[in-house]
Design an enzyme around this catalytic site. Structure first.
Site, short mmCIF file in Angstrom:
data_model
loop_
_atom_site.label_atom_id
_atom_site.label_comp_id
_atom_site.label_asym_id
_atom_site.label_seq_id
_atom_site.Cartn_x
_atom_site.Cartn_y
_atom_site.Cartn_z
CD GLU A 1 -2.49 -1.09 2.78
OE1 GLU A 1 -2.00 -0.42 3.71
OE2 GLU A 1 -3.54 -1.72 2.90
N PRO A 2 1.57 1.52 -1.07
CG PRO A 2 2.40 1.70 -3.25
CD PRO A 2 1.64 0.77 -2.34
N GLY A 3 1.83 4.98 -0.41
CA GLY A 3 1.16 6.28 -0.55
C GLY A 3 2.19 7.28 -1.03
NE ARG A 4 6.37 9.34 3.25
CZ ARG A 4 5.96 10.31 4.05
NH1 ARG A 4 6.21 11.55 3.76
NH2 ARG A 4 5.32 10.01 5.17
NE ARG B 1 5.46 14.88 5.25
CZ ARG B 1 6.79 14.76 5.30
NH1 ARG B 1 7.56 15.67 4.73
NH2 ARG B 1 7.35 13.75 5.92
CB CYS C 1 -0.21 34.66 14.13
SG CYS C 1 0.50 35.93 15.14
CD GLU C 2 0.64 28.28 16.18
OE1 GLU C 2 1.29 27.73 17.06
OE2 GLU C 2 -0.52 28.67 16.31
C1 LIG Z 1 -0.84 5.90 5.56
C2 LIG Z 1 -1.01 4.47 5.24
C3 LIG Z 1 -0.35 3.90 4.16
C4 LIG Z 1 0.62 4.67 3.29
O1 LIG Z 1 1.74 5.11 3.95
P1 LIG Z 1 2.90 5.80 3.08
O2 LIG Z 1 3.97 6.07 4.05
O3 LIG Z 1 2.35 7.03 2.48
O4 LIG Z 1 3.30 4.80 2.04
C5 LIG Z 1 -0.60 2.58 3.86
N1 LIG Z 1 -1.45 1.85 4.60
C6 LIG Z 1 -2.10 2.36 5.65
C7 LIG Z 1 -3.04 1.51 6.42
C8 LIG Z 1 -1.91 3.68 6.01
O5 LIG Z 1 -2.55 4.18 7.07
#
Ligand SMILES: *Cc1c(COP(=O)(O)O)cnc(C)c1O
Length: 425
Positions: A280-283, A319, A351-352
């Site tokens: 499950e890649p996101g980033r 971030r 303002c932080e």
């Molecule tokens: C956030 C998340 C991801 C993705 O994480 P990345 O670091 O963006 O690859 C995959 N699986 C689950 C369950 C998540 O919560």
């Protein structure tokens, strides 16, 4: 593309493992900023496709599910769905977006983390219409709540494998009690769910986000424990989902992840299992495909320190304030190469005191200069807020020679739109 070639895509010149900030075309970015204003997110869909291709090549027989929470832009979701990705969703809203982007329901996985009732109601209704949808649960309680709602569809169990990793302690999920059923209790939980007439299809764990270098050892350990569980599971599993977390370099001196090596280690750690591997890649798929464009509005000397004020802040890109994350910055001024680099502190308009992007060497910044902030494609727009009553920025997508507005800029009336009259005031 042929298999022989695609296994080499990872390091090929056409599809490098990372796109650095310097490689973006300054002139094009200036034109987009002139047309759409700043702050402006720019997401390159071609680069998203390249990232997906490298991931799919590294894991040729795995199911790649894009973790939508990194960037839920419909254009990004569509691009990835067309490329063959499934979508991993963290909320009802993300399931809605995945389906709206045309993701087939059998490629949608909803991972329920302490799910509000509304999310479960939504997921169960969606599953009635699309029985191929998978719901992942991380607590016995959630299984009970699904049963109460009459759900008997595809269920996956999120496991707490007892190991986590990630770029910051706030994103290490693998051993955090918040997530998943403890791995030693997983077999009985799976058996119980199957007895209760759920269609138990998988097991799931996610170590954390931004994993690289030495943390890969923890990831391997997680995968190995998941392989063990898959072999011990009292039910036949369709998939073993080992989560995302593939890191990308945020600093120029950092090397990109050796994805082929990670894939090999993942296979070895998993061992022989009947089930399909899922990741499950996101980033990894979206980070380096995005930049945030911002303009310098203030340059001042404060004692020894030179502070550069910009129109983007922690409300646009959270971030740095949230995780002390570093994002590269580059001046896009047409004559940037002719100016001396100077050390500056870059700060936003909120303002932080936490609203800072830290220290950077920039071509002597002047008021009006356009700057690009790198690796902004993941967890950038998604974490944007209206704090300080600041409208959220616009997003533009580029794809080869084309570009289009993806999300319009919010206006001041968007900021106040939800206000209602309190009758006695
Ligand atoms: C956030 C998340 C991801 C993705 O994480 P990345 O670091 O963006 O690859 C995959 N699986 C689950 C369950 C998540 O919560």
């Amino acid at each position: 593309m042929e298999t022989m070639e695609t296994t080499r895509t990872e390091t090929s010149a056409e599809n490098p493992a990372i796109r650095r900030l310097d490689e973006w075309d300054a002139k094009r970015l200036r034109e987009l900023a002139d047309e759409h204003g700043t702050p402006l997110y720019v997401q390159d869909l071609e680069r998203v496709r390249e990232n997906y291709a490298r991931m799919a090549d590294a894991f040729p027989d795995a199911d790649v599910r894009y973790a939508a929470k990194a960037n839920t832009s419909r254009a990004v979701l569509r691009t990835l769905v067309e490329a063959g990705a499934g979508i991993e969703c963290a909320s009802a809203g993300e399931v809605e977006r995945a389906l709206a982007a045309g993701c087939p329901a059998d490629r949608v996985q909803y991972t329920a983390v302490n799910p509000p009732d509304e999310d479960l109601d939504y997921a169960v209704t969606a599953a009635a219409e699309y029985p191929e949808l998978t719901i992942t649960v991380g607590a016995r309680d959630t299984i009970d709540r699904l049963e109460e709602r009459g759900f008997d569809g595809r269920l996956c169990l999120r496991v707490n494998p007892g190991v986590g990793a990630g770029h910051h302690e706030k994103v290490q999920t693998g051993a955090d009690a918040k997530f998943g059923v403890p791995i030693d209790r997983a077999p009985e939980t799976l058996a119980d769910a199957a007895d209760r007439s759920f269609d138990v299809v998988g097991i799931h764990a996610h170590a954390g986000s931004g994993i690289s270098g030495e943390a890969l050892g923890s990831h391997r350990e997680l995968v190995s424990r998941m392989g063990g569980l898959a072999r011990d599971a009292p039910v036949d599993l369709e998939f073993v989902d080992v989560g995302g977390g593939f890191g990308v370099p945020y600093r120029p001196e950092e090397e990109p992840l050796d994805l082929a090596g990670v894939a090999r280690a993942t296979r070895e750690a998993l061992g022989e299992v009947e089930a399909t591997l899922a990741v499950e890649p996101g980033r990894y798929l979206v980070a380096d495909a995005g930049v945030l464009l911002t303009r310098v509005n203030t340059v001042k000397l404060a004692g020894e320190e030179r502070v550069v004020g910009i129109d983007a802040g922690m409300t646009h890109l959270a971030r740095p304030a949230m995780y002390d994350a570093h994002h590269e910055m580059r001046s896009l001024a047409p004559d940037a190469d002719d100016r001396e680099p100077v050390g500056v502190t870059v700060a936003g308009p909120i303002c932080e005191s936490g609203d800072t992007f830290g220290s950077h060497d920039l071509s002597a910044p002047e008021r009006g200069d356009l700057l690009a902030i790198g690796n902004a494609g993941a967890y950038g727009y998604e974490m944007a807020s209206q704090y300080n009553s600041r409208p959220r920025p616009a997003t533009v997508v580029v794809d080869g020679g084309r570009s289009a507005l993806d999300r319009r800029r919010e206006t001041l009336s968007d900021v106040t739109r939800l206000e209602r009259e309190v009758p006695w005031l």
